[in-house]
Design a protein around this motif. Structure first.
Motif, PDB file in Angstrom:
ATOM      1  N   ALA A  37       0.831  -1.204   0.000  1.00 54.87           N
ATOM      2  CA  ALA A  37       0.000   0.000   0.000  1.00 54.87           C
ATOM      3  C   ALA A  37       0.868   1.257   0.000  1.00 54.87           C
ATOM      4  N   LEU A  38       1.925   1.253   0.800  1.00 53.67           N
ATOM      5  CA  LEU A  38       2.838   2.394   0.827  1.00 53.67           C
ATOM      6  C   LEU A  38       3.565   2.551  -0.506  1.00 53.67           C
ATOM      7  N   PHE A  39       3.978   1.430  -1.083  1.00 55.01           N
ATOM      8  CA  PHE A  39       4.663   1.475  -2.369  1.00 55.01           C
ATOM      9  C   PHE A  39       3.742   2.071  -3.439  1.00 55.01           C
ATOM     10  N   GLU A  40       2.492   1.641  -3.451  1.00 54.22           N
ATOM     11  CA  GLU A  40       1.523   2.156  -4.417  1.00 54.22           C
ATOM     12  C   GLU A  40       1.317   3.661  -4.224  1.00 54.22           C
ATOM     13  N   SER A  41       1.183   4.079  -2.989  1.00 52.48           N
ATOM     14  CA  SER A  41       1.033   5.494  -2.684  1.00 52.48           C
ATOM     15  C   SER A  41       2.266   6.276  -3.124  1.00 52.48           C
ATOM     16  N   GLY A  42       3.437   5.723  -2.884  1.00 49.83           N
ATOM     17  CA  GLY A  42       4.682   6.360  -3.292  1.00 49.83           C
ATOM     18  C   GLY A  42       4.790   6.499  -4.804  1.00 49.83           C
ATOM     19  N   MET A  43       4.350   5.484  -5.532  1.00 49.99           N
ATOM     20  CA  MET A  43       4.384   5.549  -6.991  1.00 49.99           C
ATOM     21  C   MET A  43       3.451   6.643  -7.504  1.00 49.99           C
ATOM     22  N   GLN A  44       2.288   6.786  -6.884  1.00 47.01           N
ATOM     23  CA  GLN A  44       1.351   7.851  -7.276  1.00 47.01           C
ATOM     24  C   GLN A  44       1.947   9.224  -6.987  1.00 47.01           C
ATOM     25  N   LEU A  45       2.567   9.364  -5.818  1.00 45.90           N
ATOM     26  CA  LEU A  45       3.214  10.634  -5.477  1.00 45.90           C
ATOM     27  C   LEU A  45       4.359  10.941  -6.433  1.00 45.90           C
ATOM     28  N   SER A  46       5.132   9.924  -6.778  1.00 45.20           N
ATOM     29  CA  SER A  46       6.243  10.101  -7.704  1.00 45.20           C
ATOM     30  C   SER A  46       5.735  10.584  -9.066  1.00 45.20           C
ATOM     31  N   ALA A  47       4.661   9.990  -9.543  1.00 47.08           N
ATOM     32  CA  ALA A  47       4.083  10.394 -10.830  1.00 47.08           C
ATOM     33  C   ALA A  47       3.574  11.835 -10.760  1.00 47.08           C
ATOM     34  N   GLU A  48       2.958  12.198  -9.649  1.00 49.21           N
ATOM     35  CA  GLU A  48       2.452  13.567  -9.487  1.00 49.21           C
ATOM     36  C   GLU A  48       3.611  14.569  -9.434  1.00 49.21           C
ATOM     37  N   CYS A  49       4.684  14.231  -8.723  1.00 52.36           N
ATOM     38  CA  CYS A  49       5.860  15.112  -8.671  1.00 52.36           C
ATOM     39  C   CYS A  49       6.458  15.280 -10.064  1.00 52.36           C
ATOM     40  N   LYS A  50       6.547  14.195 -10.808  1.00 54.70           N
ATOM     41  CA  LYS A  50       7.090  14.253 -12.163  1.00 54.70           C
ATOM     42  C   LYS A  50       6.220  15.151 -13.043  1.00 54.70           C
ATOM     43  N   ARG A  51       4.913  15.021 -12.917  1.00 54.09           N
ATOM     44  CA  ARG A  51       3.991  15.838 -13.706  1.00 54.09           C
ATOM     45  C   ARG A  51       4.176  17.319 -13.367  1.00 54.09           C
ATOM     46  N   GLN A  52       4.288  17.619 -12.074  1.00 48.97           N
ATOM     47  CA  GLN A  52       4.463  19.006 -11.659  1.00 48.97           C
ATOM     48  C   GLN A  52       5.792  19.574 -12.145  1.00 48.97           C
TER      49      GLN A  52
END
Length: 82
Positions: A37-52
């Motif tokens: 669950a943490l890994f999945e959340s981290g991947m979503q955050l990583s994608a959002e940071c990359k987008r920003q």
């Protein structure tokens, strides 16, 4: 009443949360399901940071000017705009 669109957390908050998740995962003492669950959340955050970051890079490119016309110039933090 109009429904408000949830806003994405700012870049710094997302990065701080991503760093917290990485530290927690690196401890290695979490149950598998919690780690996933943490890994999945981290991947979503990583994608959002990359987008920003990509959005910010695009804005910098648009703002770089040469003479009176706007010219897309890749951002290079080592060189100052002249």
């Amino acid at each position: 009443m109009p429904e408000e669109k949830p806003t994405a957390p700012n870049f710094e908050a997302s990065l701080d949360e991503l760093e917290r998740i990485v530290k927690e995962l690196e401890r290695g003492d979490l149950p598998l399901e919690e780690s996933l669950a943490l890994f999945e959340s981290g991947m979503q955050l990583s994608a959002e940071c990359k987008r920003q970051l990509e959005e910010a890079e695009t804005r910098v490119e648009v703002l770089m000017k040469k003479g009176s016309e706007v010219v897309a110039v890749p951002f290079n933090p080592d060189k100052s705009a002249k």
